[in-house]
Structure formats: structure tokens, C-alpha cells
Design an enzyme around this catalytic site. Structure first.
Site, PDB file in Angstrom:
ATOM      1  N   ALA A  50       1.004  -1.019  -0.140  1.00 53.48           N
ATOM      2  CA  ALA A  50      -0.407  -0.077  -0.060  1.00 53.48           C
ATOM      3  C   ALA A  50       0.561   1.322   0.381  1.00 53.48           C
ATOM      4  CB  ALA A  50      -0.523   0.323   1.375  1.00 53.48           C
ATOM      5  N   VAL A  71      -0.225   4.893   2.023  1.00 59.83           N
ATOM      6  CA  VAL A  71      -1.031   5.455   2.721  1.00 59.83           C
ATOM      7  C   VAL A  71      -0.318   6.981   2.431  1.00 59.83           C
ATOM      8  CG1 VAL A  71      -1.200   5.780   4.997  1.00 59.83           C
ATOM      9  CG2 VAL A  71      -0.644   3.387   4.035  1.00 59.83           C
ATOM     10  N   ASP A 105       1.424  -9.710  11.859  1.00 55.18           N
ATOM     11  CA  ASP A 105       2.661  -9.305  11.046  1.00 55.18           C
ATOM     12  C   ASP A 105       2.649  -8.202  12.351  1.00 55.18           C
ATOM     13  OD1 ASP A 105       4.480  -8.532   9.791  1.00 55.18           O
ATOM     14  OD2 ASP A 105       3.237  -7.375   8.358  1.00 55.18           O
TER      15      ASP A 105
HETATM   16  P1  ATP Z   1       4.209  -3.853   4.778  1.00 57.72           P
HETATM   17  O1  ATP Z   1       4.652  -3.796   4.084  1.00 57.72           O
HETATM   18  O2  ATP Z   1       4.678  -3.255   6.788  1.00 57.72           O
HETATM   19  O3  ATP Z   1       2.000  -5.098   5.299  1.00 57.72           O
HETATM   20  P2  ATP Z   1       1.777  -2.604   3.961  1.00 57.72           P
HETATM   21  O4  ATP Z   1       1.843  -2.228   2.456  1.00 57.72           O
HETATM   22  O5  ATP Z   1       0.364  -3.029   4.530  1.00 57.72           O
HETATM   23  O6  ATP Z   1       2.890  -2.419   4.936  1.00 57.72           O
HETATM   24  P3  ATP Z   1       0.918  -0.444   5.855  1.00 57.72           P
HETATM   25  O7  ATP Z   1       1.737  -0.983   7.459  1.00 57.72           O
HETATM   26  O8  ATP Z   1      -0.594  -0.630   6.884  1.00 57.72           O
HETATM   27  O9  ATP Z   1       0.938  -0.719   4.448  1.00 57.72           O
HETATM   28  O10 ATP Z   1       1.208   1.224   5.851  1.00 57.72           O
HETATM   29  C1  ATP Z   1       2.808   2.068   5.822  1.00 57.72           C
HETATM   30  C2  ATP Z   1       3.504   2.794   5.964  1.00 57.72           C
HETATM   31  O11 ATP Z   1       2.367   4.112   6.340  1.00 57.72           O
HETATM   32  C3  ATP Z   1       3.009   2.517   7.604  1.00 57.72           C
HETATM   33  O12 ATP Z   1       4.452   2.016   7.874  1.00 57.72           O
HETATM   34  C4  ATP Z   1       2.803   3.771   8.203  1.00 57.72           C
HETATM   35  O13 ATP Z   1       3.783   4.337   8.488  1.00 57.72           O
HETATM   36  C5  ATP Z   1       2.001   4.504   7.476  1.00 57.72           C
HETATM   37  N1  ATP Z   1       1.000   4.594   7.337  1.00 57.72           N
HETATM   38  C6  ATP Z   1       0.223   3.262   7.828  1.00 57.72           C
HETATM   39  N2  ATP Z   1      -1.098   4.316   8.517  1.00 57.72           N
HETATM   40  C7  ATP Z   1      -0.931   5.149   8.946  1.00 57.72           C
HETATM   41  C8  ATP Z   1      -2.352   5.787   9.086  1.00 57.72           C
HETATM   42  N3  ATP Z   1      -3.255   5.566   9.910  1.00 57.72           N
HETATM   43  N4  ATP Z   1      -1.388   6.774   9.505  1.00 57.72           N
HETATM   44  C9  ATP Z   1      -0.705   7.550   9.288  1.00 57.72           C
HETATM   45  N5  ATP Z   1       0.137   6.901   8.769  1.00 57.72           N
HETATM   46  C10 ATP Z   1      -0.196   5.413   7.996  1.00 57.72           C
END
Ligand code: ATP
Length: 361
Positions: free
Chosen positions: A25, A27, A139
């Protein structure tokens, strides 16, 4: 069943700066037009077909959304809205502005165990709540433990990223090989049936690191790390744990247990004397012991460096995939579908890799 709104997210939210990226993702900060409130928009690319190497299965996203709806707790991120377009799903989440817990701690000169415990207690409360609903995170790692607001006198923990989370149904046997090597439980590696105990193992690893700045099973390669986990190759090296209380070590030892059924649960952790001391001596021990800040700062700096390295690696891989697909685009229809994946709008590093015991250790 969660509702995925078919409207355009931009009709309701102005899209702002990037807050972070993960494997799946990107964000971004988003501004709700109707109320002026700020939220975090998690933009996830959907996999278009079985041959597609980019994006996530829609069913996986449905599970993440259902889970987020089911776990409303002060220490868990809140989901406000979900939008879906042809290529993307956008989760509108509570905005967390305090950054990662580990970064917050690494900025301090020193930290008593009793202060670290305040954070551990909140993590365990959030986790205990999830586990009471038969939901497992799968995770847990420093990147997924954030603070809602770092200037508050007692910052509030928020657990994020439910992309690998699973809700267990009665009698269900669930196996998965996903996770981040440093933090995964032995039963994940051996493909045994999983339970809430897998999260508790990760809590043991996180506590070990928090107190010593040392990662208990870390090897030079992911394979070596996994082998260390399987053979339970860890120790409380004296030079790293000289400031640690015996109660803290006991707490960790009761989590880093190979047999998942013998591991402490989140509820049991909350009653362990390190978290909830009963005698004055126990209280005093926690106030006399502190975390190994010099070593912790080093660990955190290395962790941040690896995260940036992994992001660059993912971007390079995206570029390579893009070139690969373009080079083969005339070949056959399946490969053309692959090309359309990468050319569809702005390609983000997000959603690129399907993680299988991969790269972020
Ligand atoms: P991973 O590769 O760890 O599985 P992912 O692609 O599922 O990650 P997230 O971990 O949910 O994505 O989000 C990526 C980054 O975005 C986080 O490490 C954080 O820095 C930021 N982030 C995520 N959710 C929020 C939020 N609600 N508010 C602020 N920053 C956020």
C-alpha cells in the site's frame, strides 16, 4: 459484510502528502471535504486476474476490512470508509500522527522499564481485545506499532496494518507462511496450524529488542534467522541485558516458548508481575531497571536503514517488472494483461510484492 463504496474517493476527500508505503500500500494524508477532518487513505491496488503479479486479491481486502470493522478499540486503528474503483481500493483510516513507537523511544536519552511497560500494556490490551474476537494480527513488528500523538504526556499506542490478519472460525485449521522473518513464530515456519499464540511469540521478540537493542534470532540471512527460530537459538547476553530486571527476562522466556499452547496469552501477560507488579519489591525492580538505550538506538538506526533499502529494492523490482512486461507485450494475451497491470495509472511500489517470508527482516 463490509460496504465498498463505488464512488470516487476524490469527490469526498482531497488527497495529500504520502505518509508511508509498505509492500502492499501507499498511505496518504487525506482531507475530508465535508468536515475538514484529516484521515489516512491507504491505497491498495487490486489484482486483476490470476496471471497478474501486481496487487492484492479482492477477497484478501474484504477480510482486512471485515476485521477492521470487528475490532474497535482505543489501541487499534479505526476504519472510517472504504472506496473501490476498477483498479484500486482505498481504506480511509484514522490518522496517526505520532510515528512509530520505536522511533519515539530512540529519541530519548534513557527509559526506565516501568515507562516501557506503559507501552507494552497498551499493546497487550489491543491484542487481547483482538484475540478475544478470534482475530490474529500475524504481522506484529515495530513498523506496525504507532503512536496516535507523540506530544501527549502518555502517548496512545495504535496497532496498524491488518493486511495479514485472520479471523478464526470455530474448529478452523489455518496455516500461513507469511510474515517477517525476525518476528515469526516457529509454527509459521514449520507450516503447523496457527493460533493467537503466533502473535504472542512476536510480542516476546519485540520485548527482547525493546529491552536490549538485540534481535534474538537475527542471522546474516533470512534462512539463518528462520533456522535460529526453529532451534530456539537465543540467549540473554550479559553485555546487553545488564540493566534488565529478572522479571522482564521471565516475561520474555514465557513468550519465546516453542509449543504455542505453553506460551502466555495476552490476558496472562497483563497479569504477569513485570506488567502488573503485586509487591513493593516488584515495583522497585521495574523502577531500578532500564532499557539498553545505546544498543536500542543502534538497532533502530539499522532498522530504518534496512527499510529504506527495501523500498529502493522494491522500486527497482517494479521498474524491472515493467520493462519485462513491456518487452513481452506482443507475445500472448496473458502477458498483455500483465502489461496492462503496470501501465494502469500511476505505478506505486505499494502492492507489488506478495510477501512470503521475505525481505524486510
Ligand atoms: P507492510 O509492507 O508492512 O505490510 P502495508 O503495505 O500493509 O505494509 P501499512 O503498514 O498499513 O501498509 O502502511 C504503510 C505505512 O504507512 C506505515 O508503516 C505507516 O508509516 C504509514 N501508515 C499506515 N497507516 C497509517 C495511519 N493510519 N496514519 C498514519 N500513517 C499510517
Amino acid at each position: 459484510m463490509a460496504v465498498f463504496k463505488p464512488e470516487n474517493v476524490e469527490d469526498f476527500y482531497e488527497i495529500g502528502e504520502v505518509l508511508g508505503s509498505g509492500h502492499f500500500a501507499q498511505v496518504r494524508k487525506v482531507h475530508e471535504r465535508a468536515t475538514g477532518t484529516y484521515w489516512a487513505g491507504k491505497f491498495l491496488k487490486i489484482r486483476k486476474n490470476a496471471c497478474s503479479r501486481l496487487g492484492l486479491d479482492r477477497s484478501r481486502l474484504e477480510e482486512e476490512v471485515d476485521i477492521l470493522h470487528a475490532i474497535q478499540h482505543p489501541n487499534i486503528i479505526t476504519l472510517k470508509d472504504v472506496f473501490e474503483s476498477r483498479a484500486e481500493v482505498v481504506l480511509v483510516l484514522e490518522l496517526v500522527t505520532g510515528g512509530e513507537l520505536f522511533d519515539f523511544i530512540a529519541e530519548k536519552e534513557n527509559l526506565l522499564e516501568s515507562e516501557a511497560i506503559e507501552f507494552m500494556e497498551q499493546i497487550l490490551k489491543g491484542l487481547g481485545f483482538m484475540h478475544s474476537k478470534n482475530i490474529v494480527h500475524f504481522d506484529l513488528k515495530p513498523e506496525n506499532i504507532m503512536l496516535s500523538d507523540r506530544v501527549a504526556p502518555h502517548p496512545n499506542i495504535k496497532l496498524i496494518d491488518f493486511g495479514l490478519a485472520h479471523r478464526f472460525h470455530q474448529g478452523e485449521e489455518y496455516r500461513s507462511s507469511s510474515g517477517t522473518p525476525q518476528y515469526i513464530a516457529p509454527e509459521v515456519i514449520t507450516s503447523d496450524p496457527l493460533s493467537t499464540a503466533a502473535d504472542m511469540w512476536s510480542i516476546g521478540v519485540i520485548t527482547f529488542i525493546l529491552l536490549s537493542g538485540l534481535s534474538p534470532f537475527q542471522g546474516d540471512t533470512d534462512d539463518e534467522t528462520l533456522r535460529n527460530i526453529i532451534v530456539m537459538n537465543y540467549e540473554f547476553a550479559a553485555q546487553y541485558f545488564s540493566m534488565t530486571s529478572s522479571m522482564a527476562k521471565d516475561f520474555i522466556q514465557k513468550l519465546l516458548v516453542k509449543d504455542p499452547s505453553e506460551r502466555m496469552t495476552a490476558e496472562e501477560c497483563l497479569l504477569h508481575p513485570w506488567i502488573k507488579p503485586i509487591t513493593r519489591t516488584q515495583v522497585a525492580k521495574r523502577n531500578r531497571s532500564s532499557i539498553n538505550m545505546k544498543s536500542f538506538k543502534k538497532f533502530n538506526a539499522r532498522r530504518k536503514w534496512k527499510m529504506s533499502y527495501n523500498m529502493v529494492w522494491m522500486c527497482n523490482r517494479l521498474v524491472r517488472l515493467n520493462l519485462l512486461c513491456k518487452g513481452r507485450s506482443e507475445a500472448d494475451p496473458l502477458e498483455r494483461q500483465c502489461e496492462s497491470d503496470v501501465e494502469d495509472g500511476e505505478s506505486k511500489p505499494a502492492s507489488l510484492l506478495r510477501r512470503r517470508l521475505s525481505s524486510s527482516s
